[in-house]
Design a protein around this motif. Structure first.
Motif, PDB file in Angstrom:
ATOM      1  N   ARG A   1       0.834  -1.205   0.000  1.00  0.00           N
ATOM      2  CA  ARG A   1       0.000   0.000   0.000  1.00  0.00           C
ATOM      3  C   ARG A   1       0.868   1.254   0.000  1.00  0.00           C
ATOM      4  O   ARG A   1       0.558   2.235  -0.678  1.00  0.00           O
ATOM      5  CB  ARG A   1      -0.914  -0.019   1.220  1.00  0.00           C
ATOM      6  CG  ARG A   1      -2.028   1.000   1.160  1.00  0.00           C
ATOM      7  CD  ARG A   1      -2.903   0.920   2.397  1.00  0.00           C
ATOM      8  NE  ARG A   1      -4.111   1.715   2.252  1.00  0.00           N
ATOM      9  CZ  ARG A   1      -4.958   1.982   3.231  1.00  0.00           C
ATOM     10  NH1 ARG A   1      -4.714   1.521   4.461  1.00  0.00           N
ATOM     11  NH2 ARG A   1      -6.036   2.708   3.026  1.00  0.00           N
ATOM     12  N   LEU A   2       1.951   1.238   0.752  1.00  0.00           N
ATOM     13  CA  LEU A   2       2.858   2.388   0.780  1.00  0.00           C
ATOM     14  C   LEU A   2       3.574   2.571  -0.557  1.00  0.00           C
ATOM     15  O   LEU A   2       3.825   3.700  -0.980  1.00  0.00           O
ATOM     16  CB  LEU A   2       3.870   2.219   1.917  1.00  0.00           C
ATOM     17  CG  LEU A   2       3.294   2.329   3.345  1.00  0.00           C
ATOM     18  CD1 LEU A   2       4.353   1.959   4.371  1.00  0.00           C
ATOM     19  CD2 LEU A   2       2.774   3.745   3.601  1.00  0.00           C
ATOM     20  N   LYS A   3       3.889   1.474  -1.209  1.00  0.00           N
ATOM     21  CA  LYS A   3       4.514   1.583  -2.536  1.00  0.00           C
ATOM     22  C   LYS A   3       3.577   2.273  -3.525  1.00  0.00           C
ATOM     23  O   LYS A   3       4.018   3.042  -4.393  1.00  0.00           O
ATOM     24  CB  LYS A   3       4.891   0.197  -3.054  1.00  0.00           C
ATOM     25  CG  LYS A   3       6.105  -0.414  -2.388  1.00  0.00           C
ATOM     26  CD  LYS A   3       6.436  -1.788  -2.970  1.00  0.00           C
ATOM     27  CE  LYS A   3       7.670  -2.387  -2.298  1.00  0.00           C
ATOM     28  NZ  LYS A   3       7.976  -3.752  -2.812  1.00  0.00           N
ATOM     29  N   ASN A   4       2.285   2.022  -3.372  1.00  0.00           N
ATOM     30  CA  ASN A   4       1.302   2.598  -4.287  1.00  0.00           C
ATOM     31  C   ASN A   4       1.055   4.088  -4.055  1.00  0.00           C
ATOM     32  O   ASN A   4       0.307   4.719  -4.818  1.00  0.00           O
ATOM     33  CB  ASN A   4      -0.027   1.848  -4.171  1.00  0.00           C
ATOM     34  CG  ASN A   4       0.052   0.451  -4.761  1.00  0.00           C
ATOM     35  OD1 ASN A   4       0.874   0.174  -5.641  1.00  0.00           O
ATOM     36  ND2 ASN A   4      -0.791  -0.448  -4.273  1.00  0.00           N
ATOM     37  N   THR A   5       1.676   4.654  -3.026  1.00  0.00           N
ATOM     38  CA  THR A   5       1.573   6.108  -2.828  1.00  0.00           C
ATOM     39  C   THR A   5       2.535   6.860  -3.730  1.00  0.00           C
ATOM     40  O   THR A   5       2.449   8.087  -3.839  1.00  0.00           O
ATOM     41  CB  THR A   5       1.876   6.477  -1.364  1.00  0.00           C
ATOM     42  OG1 THR A   5       3.241   6.148  -1.045  1.00  0.00           O
ATOM     43  CG2 THR A   5       0.935   5.760  -0.415  1.00  0.00           C
ATOM     44  N   HIS A   6       3.467   6.126  -4.367  1.00  0.00           N
ATOM     45  CA  HIS A   6       4.414   6.707  -5.332  1.00  0.00           C
ATOM     46  C   HIS A   6       5.135   7.932  -4.766  1.00  0.00           C
ATOM     47  O   HIS A   6       5.252   8.965  -5.425  1.00  0.00           O
ATOM     48  CB  HIS A   6       3.683   7.071  -6.637  1.00  0.00           C
ATOM     49  CG  HIS A   6       2.930   5.906  -7.236  1.00  0.00           C
ATOM     50  ND1 HIS A   6       3.563   4.784  -7.738  1.00  0.00           N
ATOM     51  CD2 HIS A   6       1.589   5.691  -7.376  1.00  0.00           C
ATOM     52  CE1 HIS A   6       2.647   3.924  -8.193  1.00  0.00           C
ATOM     53  NE2 HIS A   6       1.443   4.456  -7.981  1.00  0.00           N
ATOM     54  N   GLU A   7       5.590   7.771  -3.532  1.00  0.00           N
ATOM     55  CA  GLU A   7       6.411   8.783  -2.848  1.00  0.00           C
ATOM     56  C   GLU A   7       5.653  10.070  -2.545  1.00  0.00           C
ATOM     57  O   GLU A   7       6.265  11.098  -2.214  1.00  0.00           O
ATOM     58  CB  GLU A   7       7.685   9.088  -3.640  1.00  0.00           C
ATOM     59  CG  GLU A   7       8.524   7.856  -3.947  1.00  0.00           C
ATOM     60  CD  GLU A   7       9.771   8.181  -4.733  1.00  0.00           C
ATOM     61  OE1 GLU A   7      10.259   9.337  -4.631  1.00  0.00           O
ATOM     62  OE2 GLU A   7      10.263   7.294  -5.456  1.00  0.00           O
ATOM     63  N   ARG A   8       4.331  10.038  -2.642  1.00  0.00           N
ATOM     64  CA  ARG A   8       3.536  11.218  -2.326  1.00  0.00           C
ATOM     65  C   ARG A   8       3.563  11.473  -0.824  1.00  0.00           C
ATOM     66  O   ARG A   8       3.358  10.562  -0.027  1.00  0.00           O
ATOM     67  CB  ARG A   8       2.096  10.999  -2.781  1.00  0.00           C
ATOM     68  CG  ARG A   8       1.182  12.222  -2.595  1.00  0.00           C
ATOM     69  CD  ARG A   8      -0.223  11.932  -3.050  1.00  0.00           C
ATOM     70  NE  ARG A   8      -0.941  11.072  -2.103  1.00  0.00           N
ATOM     71  CZ  ARG A   8      -1.201   9.789  -2.303  1.00  0.00           C
ATOM     72  NH1 ARG A   8      -0.803   9.190  -3.417  1.00  0.00           N
ATOM     73  NH2 ARG A   8      -1.855   9.076  -1.397  1.00  0.00           N
ATOM     74  N   PRO A   9       3.834  12.700  -0.383  1.00  0.00           N
ATOM     75  CA  PRO A   9       3.822  12.989   1.056  1.00  0.00           C
ATOM     76  C   PRO A   9       2.444  12.705   1.649  1.00  0.00           C
ATOM     77  O   PRO A   9       1.427  13.085   1.076  1.00  0.00           O
ATOM     78  CB  PRO A   9       4.163  14.483   1.124  1.00  0.00           C
ATOM     79  CG  PRO A   9       4.857  14.779  -0.155  1.00  0.00           C
ATOM     80  CD  PRO A   9       4.219  13.889  -1.182  1.00  0.00           C
ATOM     81  N   LEU A  10       2.429  12.062   2.792  1.00  0.00           N
ATOM     82  CA  LEU A  10       1.157  11.721   3.429  1.00  0.00           C
ATOM     83  C   LEU A  10       1.350  11.532   4.928  1.00  0.00           C
ATOM     84  O   LEU A  10       2.454  11.310   5.407  1.00  0.00           O
ATOM     85  CB  LEU A  10       0.562  10.458   2.810  1.00  0.00           C
ATOM     86  CG  LEU A  10       1.446   9.186   2.821  1.00  0.00           C
ATOM     87  CD1 LEU A  10       1.223   8.373   4.086  1.00  0.00           C
ATOM     88  CD2 LEU A  10       1.162   8.329   1.601  1.00  0.00           C
TER      89      LEU A  10
END
Length: 434
Positions: free
Chosen positions: A158-167
């Motif tokens: 799931r974290l990989k699917n954030t594509h390095e977007r800050p969250l």
């Protein structure tokens, strides 16, 4: 007038006798712990900061000693401040201090019917039942470790699917940790987008309405402690305690670690050396990872999640040291005073993994490490929480570098003190695949 005067004298004599009897009774039992003078109704609320009770109680301990009395409004509380008195009360006199004291907020949250806030025989039976049932469902066995490893894999994807977007990773962590309890109680995990699962998370504080059919030997037993209300309340307690505390600890850990890239780098070197990149972390790795183990311990020590502890109460009139404590008195065995003890942890307000490392780099145990409390009321899910924190955190660092959205030196990791717990400040971070 003479009759009126006689009545007044009679009343004064009665009051005097009552006061004398009360004084004599208390003097025979012993003196109660000292403390600041309390005012009617408000108690000591005008003399302390109710929004930062840990600091106020620390200041009072410097004046009145390790055992003292304070009034939160009309509610009398005996505070135990320091490792020695906390240990003496919760371990050496554990039975006397095994009651669960209630504050209005705790009573509202837990209703006094589940494992967290119940007392007496109800508490003993519910705790025994909960621990036995959880063990039957896999807690403390290899099976639950495999479930945590599986959930850590889903979290990483799931974290990989954030594509390095800050969250803010809070929701991700809550969902992952909640799924462990779900897998134990319901036998399976939920997809992170499952509407029922999201509703369960959103409505967790209202889970007291969850009803389930119960058939045991308890049918028809009017004295049974295993009612629909107590069992559903205990289930809710497990969700609240098993989800909230662990996920908040992980949120704190990521907040702290992305402020200290040098600590992350050292942890990742240890992870790569012991675990590598191709398999999941397991609990047997921890003994070979003293630095990572020290960091996790320091996170729990530093954040001081429940500085006041969950309130206790004495179950009978109790003599403690030189003092008399009446039955049902509310007790604050201050965890903050233990986790931030300056003799055991130099510079306790500073985050320093060295607090748990020997000079040669090996892990250093400390009797003062009590984030889960101790004694009869020690957290029932301590073993599960330790396993979750280690596997989730090492899995994240095994796969990602933490990238802050600001200069890491400007990140504020100091906890926000609420009425009962310490909370992490809001933040965002990017998870950059390694």
């Amino acid at each position: 007038m003479e009759a009126l005067g006689g009545t007044t004298i009679f009343l004064l004599v009665c009051i005097s006798c009552l006061l004398f009897a009360t004084w004599r009774s208390r003097s025979q039992k012993g003196k109660e712990p000292p403390g600041p003078t309390a005012f009617p109704l408000v108690g000591n609320l005008l003399q302390i900061n109710p929004w930062n009770l840990p600091e106020s109680l620390k200041e009072l301990s410097e004046k009145y000693g390790p055992v003292f009395t304070v009034y939160l409004g009309p509610q009398k509380v005996v505070v135990l401040y320091g490792y020695d008195v906390v240990k003496e009360a919760l371990i050496d006199q554990g039975d006397d201090f095994s009651g669960r004291g209630t504050l209005p907020l705790i009573k509202k949250l837990f209703q006094g019917t589940g494992i967290v806030t119940s007392n007496g025989e109800t508490w003993k039976q519910l705790r025994r039942f909960a621990l036995t049932t959880l063990r039957d469902f896999g807690m403390g066995k290899k099976g639950i470790e495999e479930r945590i490893q599986e959930e850590a894999h889903f979290l990483v994807e799931r974290l990989k699917n954030t594509h390095e977007r800050p969250l803010n990773p809070g929701n991700f962590l809550v969902h992952a940790v909640s799924n462990i309890i779900c897998s134990i109680v319901f036998g399976d995990r939920f997809d992170y987008e499952d509407e029922k699962f999201l509703a369960l998370i959103d409505w967790i504080e209202e889970n007291n309405n969850l009803q389930t059919s119960i058939q045991t030997q308890e049918k028809g037993n009017d004295d049974s402690k295993f009612t629909i209300e107590t069992l559903s309340r205990t289930t809710l307690d497990l969700f609240l305690a098993g989800t909230g505390t662990t996920s908040i600890t992980l949120r704190f850990a990521i907040l702290i670690l992305h402020k200290y890239p040098e600590i992350v780098e050292k942890m990742q070197k240890e992870i790569d050396s012991v675990i590598g990149r191709d398999r999941s972390p397991r609990m047997s790795d921890r003994s070979q990872m003293p630095f990572t183990d020290a960091v996790i311990h320091e996170v729990q020590r530093y954040i001081d999640f429940l500085p006041l502890n969950v309130p206790h109460a004495v179950i009978k009139d109790t003599k403690f040291r030189d003092y008399f404590i009446p039955k049902d008195t509310l007790i604050f065995p201050m965890l903050s005073s233990v986790l931030h003890d300056r003799k055991e942890f130099p510079n306790p307000e500073k985050f320093d993994p060295g607090h748990f490392l020997n000079a040669n780099g090996t892990f250093k145990k400390s009797d003062y490490f009590l984030p889960f409390s101790t004694g009869k009321r020690v957290c029932a899910g301590e073993g599960l929480a330790r396993m979750e924190i280690f596997i989730f955190l090492t899995s994240i660092l095994q796969n990602f570098t933490l990238k802050p959205v600001m200069d890491h030196r400007d990140i504020d990791i100091s906890p926000i003190i609420t009425s009962l717990a310490s909370m992490p400040r809001p933040y965002k971070v990017s998870f950059v695949p390694r």
